[in-house]
Write an enzyme that holds these catalytic residues in place. Structure first.
Site, PDB file in Angstrom:
ATOM      1  N   ILE A  13      39.883  38.869  43.892  1.00 19.27           N
ATOM      2  CA  ILE A  13      40.698  38.961  42.675  1.00 19.27           C
ATOM      3  C   ILE A  13      39.824  39.501  41.565  1.00 19.27           C
ATOM      4  CG2 ILE A  13      41.846  37.633  40.871  1.00 19.27           C
ATOM      5  CD1 ILE A  13      43.391  36.242  42.759  1.00 19.27           C
ATOM      6  N   HIS A  14      40.065  40.714  41.136  1.00 19.63           N
ATOM      7  CA  HIS A  14      39.231  41.267  40.077  1.00 19.63           C
ATOM      8  C   HIS A  14      39.984  41.336  38.766  1.00 19.63           C
ATOM      9  CE1 HIS A  14      40.879  45.333  41.100  1.00 19.63           C
ATOM     10  NE2 HIS A  14      41.059  44.702  42.234  1.00 19.63           N
ATOM     11  N   ALA A  15      39.362  41.943  37.763  1.00 18.77           N
ATOM     12  CA  ALA A  15      39.849  41.786  36.392  1.00 18.77           C
ATOM     13  C   ALA A  15      41.286  42.265  36.185  1.00 18.77           C
ATOM     14  CB  ALA A  15      38.903  42.496  35.431  1.00 18.77           C
TER      15      ALA A  15
END
Lengths: 91, 570
Positions: A13-15
C-alpha cells in the site's frame, strides 16, 4: 462490519492508494473506519496510520466500519481497493 | 557592482534577479511556554499556512506537470490533517508546556524513524516525505523563508553552493534563466544538465553565494565564465547587446541544421548528441544532430523510489528510437555508482566510489536489474536504429559476460515470439586506460568504440574530476590522452570498425581539429554544440589536421598542444 483483502499491488500500500483510502474513509463523518493487519489496528482516517502498517504484497488487510453508514462506507472502501489495484477480496 | 570569475559551463547570457538556493538550518531548541493555548494556536496557524501553500503547489503542478506529479502534494496535505500526527503534537504542547516547533519535531521524528525502519524500500523512502512536510511547517514556526527550486515562479538566476541532480531536475526552464554555483567544473552533473536544458551557467566561482544576496540583479555569462552582481546600467546594456549577438550567432548556425558534416576536403563525419531523457530528442533534431551518440539511461532510474519496470524502460527507449526516425541511437546501459547514487538500491558508501562498484560491475552482479534493461532495449530495437554500449568495461571478460547476458535475453524473447532486430550494433565505452591500451583485442569482438573522455582523463591522470584542487590535471589535450585516443581509433579501423567519442572533449573547439586528424568517426556532444562544431569542421581539411595531430602526439605537454592548435587560427 468487516471485509478482508489480500494485497496484490507490487508496492504494497503506497502513498497514492493510501491517500484514496483515507479520503474515502473521511467522507463518512458519522462512521468509524479501521484497518487491521499483522495484529495492529489503526484508524483509516490517518494516512500515517495506514502507511505504518507496512503492508506488502501477499499480506492480508481487514477493513472495519462501524456507525450509521457502515455498509456504504465499506462498499466505497472496497471499490477503492479494487479500482486502485491494491487488493482482492480474500474469500 | 562586483565581478567574479568561474568556469563557463553552459553557453549563453542570463540577466535576472538572484534566487539563493540554500538549505536552511533547522536547529530546534526546547523552551518552556507559559501560555500553552497560544502555542497551540501558533501551531494551527503554521499548519493552515502550510496547507495553503501545498494547495497552490498542487494546483500548479497539476496544470504544468500533470496528475501523477501532483499526487505527492495531495498526500502531503493529508499528513498535515492527520489526527495521528496533529493530536500527539498538541498533547505534547499542553502536557509538557513546550514550544510548538519542538513538539512537532519530536513527534515527526518518531514517524520518520518508523518509516526508515520499514522493510519495504518504498516505505523507507516515505521518510523523505515526512521530513519535507515537517520542514514546511517548521518554516512557518521558525520564520524561515524557504522556497524549493520546484516552486520558483518568476524569472531568476539560481545561486547555490552546488546543485544536486535532483535540484537540477526540478528547475523550471521557463523561470530559471541561468545558474551559478560555488563549486563544480565543466563536467560536473549540474553543468551537463545545464547544457542539456540550454540554461546559461557558470560553475566553480568559489564564493558567488557569499557575494550575492537574494534579489540582487545578476548577469551570468556562460560564454566567458563571468558573473556580475548588481551591474551598472552600462554593463546591463553591454551584456544585453552580447546576448543579442549570441542569438544572432545561433541563428547563423541554425542554417547548417539540415546540412551534413563535411570537411573542406570532403570527408564526412557524424555529429551526434548526448541525451538523458526522451524529452531531449527534440533538442537533438532542433540542433541538426545526425544521431544520438550517448543516451544516458541512468536518468530513468533516478528521481524515483524503485527500479523502473521493463515496460517503463521499453516505452522510453521506443520513444527515443521512433523520434530519431531511423537515425542511429547509442544507448549506454545503466551507469550508476560513482557520483550517481540510487537511494533505493541501498549500496554501501565506498571510500573511492569512482574506482568502485559501479556501472557494468554492478550490472554483472545485479543481473536482475541488468536483464530487465536488456529486455526492454531488445524489445524496443524493432522501432529504430539501436546500438547498445556497455560502460566502464575494464576487461574483455567483462565485455563477454555482458554480451552473453544480452544474447541470452535475446534468445528468450525470440522464444516467447517477440520480434528483435538482428542489426543491433554492440559496442563499449572506452573510459578505462586498460581498455584503451588493449583496444586491438577488443576491436575483434565489438562493433564499435565510444571514448568517454571525462572518465578516461580522470583515470589516466589519477585526478578526481570533482576535486577542484587537482582540476589542473583534467587535461584533455595532454599528449598522453591523445595517444590513447589514437590507439583506440587505429585499433577500430584495423578491424573495419568505427570509433566515436561521447565525452565533453568531442564538442570542444580546441579538440575538434585534433580529433578530426586522428580519424575519429563520430563526435557526440551536447546538442547545442553540434552546429558550432559543424561550422568549424566545414572549414577544416582532414589532410591538414592529420599533420597537426601527428605534431601534437609528439609534444610533451597539454599547453604545447593548445598553442599548436591555436596557431592554426580556427
Amino acid at each position: 462490519m468487516q471485509k478482508t483483502f489480500r494485497i496484490i499491488d507490487e508496492d504494497g500500500i503506497h502513498a497514492r492508494p493510501a491517500t484514496a483510502l483515507v479520503n474515502t474513509a473521511t467522507k463518512f463523518k458519522g462512521t468509524e473506519a479501521f484497518a487491521e493487519a499483522k495484529g495492529k489496528k489503526v484508524t483509516l482516517k490517518s494516512i500515517l496510520g495506514v502507511l505504518s502498517l507496512g503492508l506488502e504484497p501477499g499480506d492480508t488487510l481487514t477493513l472495519i466500519t462501524d456507525g450509521s453508514e457502515e455498509t456504504e462506507a465499506l462498499s466505497a472502501l472496497q471499490e477503492v481497493m479494487i479500482k486502485e489495484g491494491l487488493g482482492e477480496l480474500n474469500e | 557592482m562586483s565581478k567574479i570569475s568561474g568556469i563557463a559551463a553552459s553557453a549563453g547570457i542570463a540577466i535576472a534577479r538572484a534566487f539563493i538556493l540554500e538549505h536552511p538550518d533547522y536547529t530546534i531548541k526546547k523552551t518552556t511556554v507559559t501560555d500553552v493555548e497560544a502555542e497551540v494556536v501558533k501551531l494551527e496557524e503554521a499548519l493552515d499556512k502550510s496547507k495553503a501553500e501545498l494547495l497552490k503547489i498542487k494546483e500548479r503542478t497539476l496544470a504544468e506537470l500533470g496528475e501523477k506529479k501532483a499526487e505527492i502534494f495531495e498526500s502531503h496535505l493529508l499528513i498535515l490533517d492527520d489526527p495521528e500526527l496533529i493530536s500527539p503534537v498538541k498533547d505534547k504542547i499542553r502536557e509538557e508546556a513546550v514550544n510548538a516547533d519542538y513538539a512537532l519535531n519530536e513527534v515527526a521524528t518518531q514517524f520518520i524513524a518508523m518509516f526508515e525502519n520499514m522493510k519495504s524500500a518504498y516505505l523507507q523512502e516515505r521518510a523523505a516525505d515526512m521530513r519535507d512536510v515537517t520542514k514546511r511547517v517548521l518554516n512557518h514556526l521558525l520564520g524561515i523563508h524557504y522556497v524549493s527550486p520546484a516552486e520558483i515562479s518568476e524569472e531568476v538566476v539560481v545561486i547555490a553552493e552546488d546543485l544536486t541532480p535532483s535540484d537540477t531536475a526540478q528547475l523550471n526552464r521557463q523561470y530559471v534563466k541561468g545558474f551559478t554555483t560555488n563549486i563544480g567544473g565543466r563536467t560536473s552533473h549540474s553543468a551537463i544538465m545545464a547544457r542539456s536544458l540550454e540554461i546559461p551557467a557558470v560553475v566553480g566561482t568559489k564564493d558567488v553565494l557569499t557575494q550575492a544576496k537574494s534579489g540582487d540583479l545578476v548577469i551570468v555569462d556562460g560564454l566567458s565564465g563571468d558573473v556580475l552582481i548588481n551591474p551598472s546600467e552600462a554593463e546591463v546594456a553591454e551584456y544585453s547587446a552580447k546576448q543579442e549577438a549570441y542569438a544572432l550567432q545561433i541563428a547563423e548556425w541554425r542554417k547548417l541544421r539540415d546540412e551534413p558534416t563535411v570537411s573542406v576536403d570532403g570527408k564526412h563525419v557524424e555529429l551526434a548528441a548526448n541525451i538523458g531523457t526522451p524529452n531531449d530528442v527534440a533538442g537533438v533534431i532542433e540542433n541538426g544532430g545526425e544521431g544520438v551518440g550517448l543516451y544516458r539511461t541512468e536518468f530513468l532510474y533516478m528521481g524515483r523510489d524503485k527500479l523502473p519496470s521493463e515496460e517503463i524502460q521499453y516505452n522510453a527507449y521506443r520513444t527515443v528510437l521512433e523520434n530519431m526516425n531511423g537515425k542511429p541511437v547509442v544507448v549506454r546501459t545503466l551507469d550508476i555508482g560513482g557520483d550517481k547514487e540510487l537511494p533505493y538500491l541501498d549500496l554501501p558508501k565506498e571510500m573511492n566510489p569512482f574506482l568502485g562498484f559501479r556501472a557494468v560491475r554492478l550490472c554483472l552482479e545485479r543481473q536482475d536489474i541488468f536483464r530487465t534493461q536488456l529486455r526492454a532495449l531488445l524489445r524496443a530495437s524493432v522501432h529504430g536504429n539501436l546500438r547498445i554500449m556497455f560502460p566502464m568495461i575494464a576487461t574483455l571478460t567483462e565485455f563477454r559476460a555482458a554480451r552473453d547476458l544480452l544474447l541470452e535475453e535475446k534468445a528468450k524473447l525470440q522464444a516467447e515470439g517477440q520480434e528483435v532486430s538482428d542489426s543491433i550494433q554492440l559496442g563499449i565505452m572506452v573510459e578505462i586506460p586498460s581498455t584503451a591500451v588493449l583496444a586491438d583485442q577488443f576491436a575483434k569482438e565489438v562493433d564499435f568504440f565510444s571514448i568517454g573522455t571525462n572518465d578516461l582523463i580522470q583515470y589516466t591522470m589519477a585526478a578526481d574530476r570533482m576535486n577542484e584542487r587537482v582540476s589542473y590535471l583534467y587535461q584533455p589535450y595532454n599528449p598522453a590522452i591523445l595517444r590513447l585516443v589514437k590507439n583506440v581509433i587505429d585499433a577500430a579501423h584495423a578491424q573495419g570498425k568505427w570509433t566515436g567519442m561521447c565525452g565533453e572533449m568531442a564538442g570542444d573547439a580546441t579538440a575538434i581539429p585534433l580529433l578530426l586528424g586522428l580519424g575519429l568517426d563520430e563526435f557526440s556532444m551536447s546538442a547545442t554544440s553540434i552546429l558550432p562544431a559543424r561550422s568549424q569542421i566545414s572549414k577544416l581539411s582532414v589532410e591538414e589536421m592529420k599533420e597537426l595531430a601527428a605534431k601534437a602526439l609528439d609534444l610533451g605537454t597539454a599547453e604545447e598542444v593548445v598553442a599548436l592548435v591555436r596557431a592554426i587560427g580556427n
